[in-house]
Design a protein around this motif. Structure first.
Motif, mmCIF file in Angstrom:
data_model
loop_
_atom_site.group_PDB
_atom_site.id
_atom_site.type_symbol
_atom_site.label_atom_id
_atom_site.label_comp_id
_atom_site.label_asym_id
_atom_site.label_seq_id
_atom_site.Cartn_x
_atom_site.Cartn_y
_atom_site.Cartn_z
ATOM 1 N N PHE A 22 0.839 -1.206 0.000
ATOM 2 C CA PHE A 22 0.000 0.000 0.000
ATOM 3 C C PHE A 22 0.871 1.252 0.000
ATOM 4 N N LEU A 23 1.892 1.273 0.870
ATOM 5 C CA LEU A 23 2.765 2.444 0.961
ATOM 6 C C LEU A 23 3.700 2.540 -0.242
ATOM 7 N N ASN A 24 4.237 1.409 -0.690
ATOM 8 C CA ASN A 24 5.211 1.429 -1.776
ATOM 9 C C ASN A 24 4.619 1.898 -3.102
ATOM 10 N N GLU A 25 3.340 1.651 -3.332
ATOM 11 C CA GLU A 25 2.770 2.101 -4.600
ATOM 12 C C GLU A 25 2.391 3.580 -4.568
ATOM 13 N N ARG A 26 2.382 4.173 -3.387
ATOM 14 C CA ARG A 26 2.052 5.599 -3.243
ATOM 15 C C ARG A 26 3.267 6.469 -2.942
ATOM 16 N N TYR A 27 4.282 5.879 -2.294
ATOM 17 C CA TYR A 27 5.424 6.655 -1.817
ATOM 18 C C TYR A 27 6.727 5.933 -2.147
ATOM 19 N N VAL A 28 7.827 6.693 -2.082
ATOM 20 C CA VAL A 28 9.151 6.159 -2.387
ATOM 21 C C VAL A 28 9.911 5.973 -1.082
ATOM 22 N N TYR A 29 10.396 4.781 -0.856
ATOM 23 C CA TYR A 29 11.135 4.496 0.375
ATOM 24 C C TYR A 29 12.441 5.275 0.398
ATOM 25 N N VAL A 30 12.748 5.913 1.556
ATOM 26 C CA VAL A 30 13.947 6.728 1.692
ATOM 27 C C VAL A 30 14.968 6.074 2.619
ATOM 28 N N THR A 31 14.551 5.775 3.847
ATOM 29 C CA THR A 31 15.502 5.228 4.807
ATOM 30 C C THR A 31 14.749 4.643 5.999
ATOM 31 N N LYS A 32 15.499 4.171 6.990
ATOM 32 C CA LYS A 32 14.905 3.597 8.199
ATOM 33 C C LYS A 32 15.751 3.971 9.401
ATOM 34 N N ASP A 33 15.169 3.848 10.587
ATOM 35 C CA ASP A 33 15.892 4.038 11.842
ATOM 36 C C ASP A 33 15.586 2.827 12.710
ATOM 37 N N GLU A 34 16.543 1.929 12.793
ATOM 38 C CA GLU A 34 16.313 0.676 13.505
ATOM 39 C C GLU A 34 16.253 0.869 15.008
ATOM 40 N N SER A 35 16.792 1.977 15.515
ATOM 41 C CA SER A 35 16.745 2.212 16.959
ATOM 42 C C SER A 35 15.386 2.740 17.397
ATOM 43 N N LYS A 36 14.664 3.396 16.481
ATOM 44 C CA LYS A 36 13.348 3.931 16.820
ATOM 45 C C LYS A 36 12.224 3.216 16.066
ATOM 46 N N TYR A 37 12.566 2.185 15.328
ATOM 47 C CA TYR A 37 11.578 1.319 14.684
ATOM 48 C C TYR A 37 10.660 2.083 13.730
ATOM 49 N N TYR A 38 11.269 2.811 12.805
ATOM 50 C CA TYR A 38 10.432 3.440 11.790
ATOM 51 C C TYR A 38 11.109 3.421 10.427
ATOM 52 N N PHE A 39 10.261 3.539 9.389
ATOM 53 C CA PHE A 39 10.685 3.632 7.999
ATOM 54 C C PHE A 39 10.192 4.965 7.446
ATOM 55 N N ALA A 40 10.994 5.599 6.602
ATOM 56 C CA ALA A 40 10.646 6.908 6.059
ATOM 57 C C ALA A 40 10.437 6.826 4.546
ATOM 58 N N PHE A 41 9.403 7.512 4.087
ATOM 59 C CA PHE A 41 9.051 7.558 2.673
ATOM 60 C C PHE A 41 8.829 9.019 2.266
ATOM 61 N N ILE A 42 8.784 9.260 0.955
ATOM 62 C CA ILE A 42 8.407 10.569 0.435
ATOM 63 C C ILE A 42 7.545 10.360 -0.802
ATOM 64 N N SER A 43 6.601 11.253 -1.013
ATOM 65 C CA SER A 43 5.730 11.120 -2.177
ATOM 66 C C SER A 43 6.532 11.390 -3.448
ATOM 67 N N PRO A 44 6.168 10.774 -4.573
ATOM 68 C CA PRO A 44 6.941 10.953 -5.806
ATOM 69 C C PRO A 44 6.942 12.382 -6.339
ATOM 70 N N ASP A 45 5.990 13.198 -5.895
ATOM 71 C CA ASP A 45 6.008 14.612 -6.300
ATOM 72 C C ASP A 45 6.796 15.474 -5.313
ATOM 73 N N MET A 46 7.430 14.829 -4.321
ATOM 74 C CA MET A 46 8.286 15.498 -3.342
ATOM 75 C C MET A 46 7.537 16.535 -2.502
ATOM 76 N N LYS A 47 6.281 16.280 -2.208
ATOM 77 C CA LYS A 47 5.492 17.233 -1.425
ATOM 78 C C LYS A 47 5.114 16.724 -0.037
ATOM 79 N N THR A 48 5.125 15.402 0.155
ATOM 80 C CA THR A 48 4.662 14.837 1.420
ATOM 81 C C THR A 48 5.664 13.832 1.958
ATOM 82 N N MET A 49 6.006 13.962 3.238
ATOM 83 C CA MET A 49 6.847 12.992 3.925
ATOM 84 C C MET A 49 5.953 12.022 4.699
ATOM 85 N N VAL A 50 6.371 10.772 4.767
ATOM 86 C CA VAL A 50 5.589 9.747 5.460
ATOM 87 C C VAL A 50 6.528 8.903 6.311
#
Length: 261
Positions: free
Chosen positions: A162-190
Motif C-alpha cells: 500500500f505504501l510502496n505504490e504511493r510513496y518512495v522508500y527513503v531510509t529507516k531508523d532501527e533504533s526507533k523502529y520506523y521507515f521513512a518515505f516521500i511522495s513521488p512529487d516530493m510534497k509529502t513525507m511519510v
C-alpha cells in the motif's frame, strides 16, 4: 450549380487533409495505468521522456507505472498525460492539506466520531482497520496527520505494498523502529512507525508536508527528522518481531532520488 462547385472545392481539401493526419500521426491519448503496468507508445518509445520518472518511467518496453500520481510523457511538441492508480485500498489515509485550520479538518472528518479535542490536537475514532486519526496543529495550522492501525488488523506485506505504490522508500531508523518515505512529487513525507498501544503493536503512519529544497536522501531525512519526531518505542519482543518482518519486505532505498531535483 456555381454554389455546388464552390462547396465541393471547399470540402475536398479538408477531406484530404483529415485523411493525411490520421495516416501519418499516431494518436497519443492520455492513459490511466495501475501501478506496475506497462503501456506501449504507438510508434515506439524512442525520444520520449517522463516529467517525473518516479510516477511513470520510459524505457524500450514503453511507459511503466511506478507510483500513484500524474505526470506527462513528452517527445518534442507531442505529449500525453499518464495517471497512475493504486491496486491496494488497505486503509483510508488522513486529511493531508497541511496548514489547514481546525475547522477545515473537522469539516473533512464530519463522518467520524471526535474522540478528543485539545488546543493543538484532534483525535478521531477511525473505521476498520484504522483505530484512530490524529491531527496535530501549530500556529493554528495542521502540520501533522496520522493514522493508527493495529498491526494484527493488516497483513504486513499488504501494508508495505500500500505504501510502496504511493510513496518512495527513503531510509529507516532501527533504533526507533520506523521507515521513512516521500511522495513521488516530493510534497509529502511519510513515516511508518511501530509503537505499542493498549499492550498491542500498532502502525502509526505519520504524514507531514515536505518543505526541503533538495530531494537527495540525506537532506530529505534531515528535514523529516526536524519536522517529525517519532515517539520513543519500547523495544519489546512483539515490536522487534514486526519490525523484522517489515525489513524483509521493504525494498532498498530508491537511488533515483539522488537525481530528482
Amino acid at each position: 450549380m456555381k454554389k455546388l462547385l464552390l462547396l465541393s472545392l471547399l470540402i475536398l481539401p479538408l477531406a484530404f487533409a483529415s485523411c493525411g493526419s490520421d495516416d501519418d500521426e499516431p494518436n497519443y491519448q492520455n492513459q490511466t495505468l495501475a501501478v506496475g503496468s506497462v503501456y506501449s507508445i504507438p510508434g515506439g518509445s524512442t525520444g520520449w521522456t517522463s516529467d517525473n520518472e518516479l510516477i511513470a518511467s520510459v524505457s524500450t518496453n514503453g511507459v511503466t507505472a511506478e507510483h500513484v500520481g500524474e505526470t506527462y510523457i513528452r517527445n518534442g511538441s507531442k505529449s500525453f498525460k499518464v495517471t497512475v492508480t493504486p491496486k491496494y485500498s488497505t486503509f483510508k489515509e488522513p486529511y493531508m492539506k497541511f496548514g489547514s485550520s481546525m475547522s477545515s479538518v473537522k469539516s473533512f472528518m464530519s463522518g467520524y466520531t471526535l474522540n478528543k479535542e485539545l488546543d493543538e490536537a484532534l483525535l478521531y475514532n477511525g473505521s476498520f482497520p484504522v483505530m484512530y486519526y490524529l491531527y496535530t496543529f501549530k500556529n493554528s495550522g495542521m502540520y501533522l496527520s496520522s493514522a493508527i492501525i493495529k498491526s494484527s488488523s493488516v497483513d504486513t506485506e499488504e501494508m508495505v505494498d500500500f505504501l510502496n505504490e504511493r510513496y518512495v522508500y527513503v531510509t529507516k531508523d532501527e533504533s526507533k523502529y520506523y521507515f521513512a518515505f516521500i511522495s513521488p512529487d516530493m510534497k509529502t513525507m511519510v513515516i511508518l512507525q511501530l509503537d505499542t498501544m493498549d499492550y498491542q503493536v500498532v502502525y502509526e503512519i505519520i504524514y507531514a508536508e515536505y518543505t526541503g529544497s533538495s530531494s537527495a536522501p540525506a537532506q530529505t531525512m534531515k528535514m523529516m527528522k526536524k519536522q517529525i519526531a517519532p515517539a520513543s518505542t519500547e523495544a519489546n519482543a512483539e515490536v522487534k518481531a514486526e519490525f523484522s518482518r517489515l525489513l524483509d519486505v521493504i525494498p532498498e532505498m530508491n537511488t533515483e532520488l539522488n537525481n530528482i531535483k
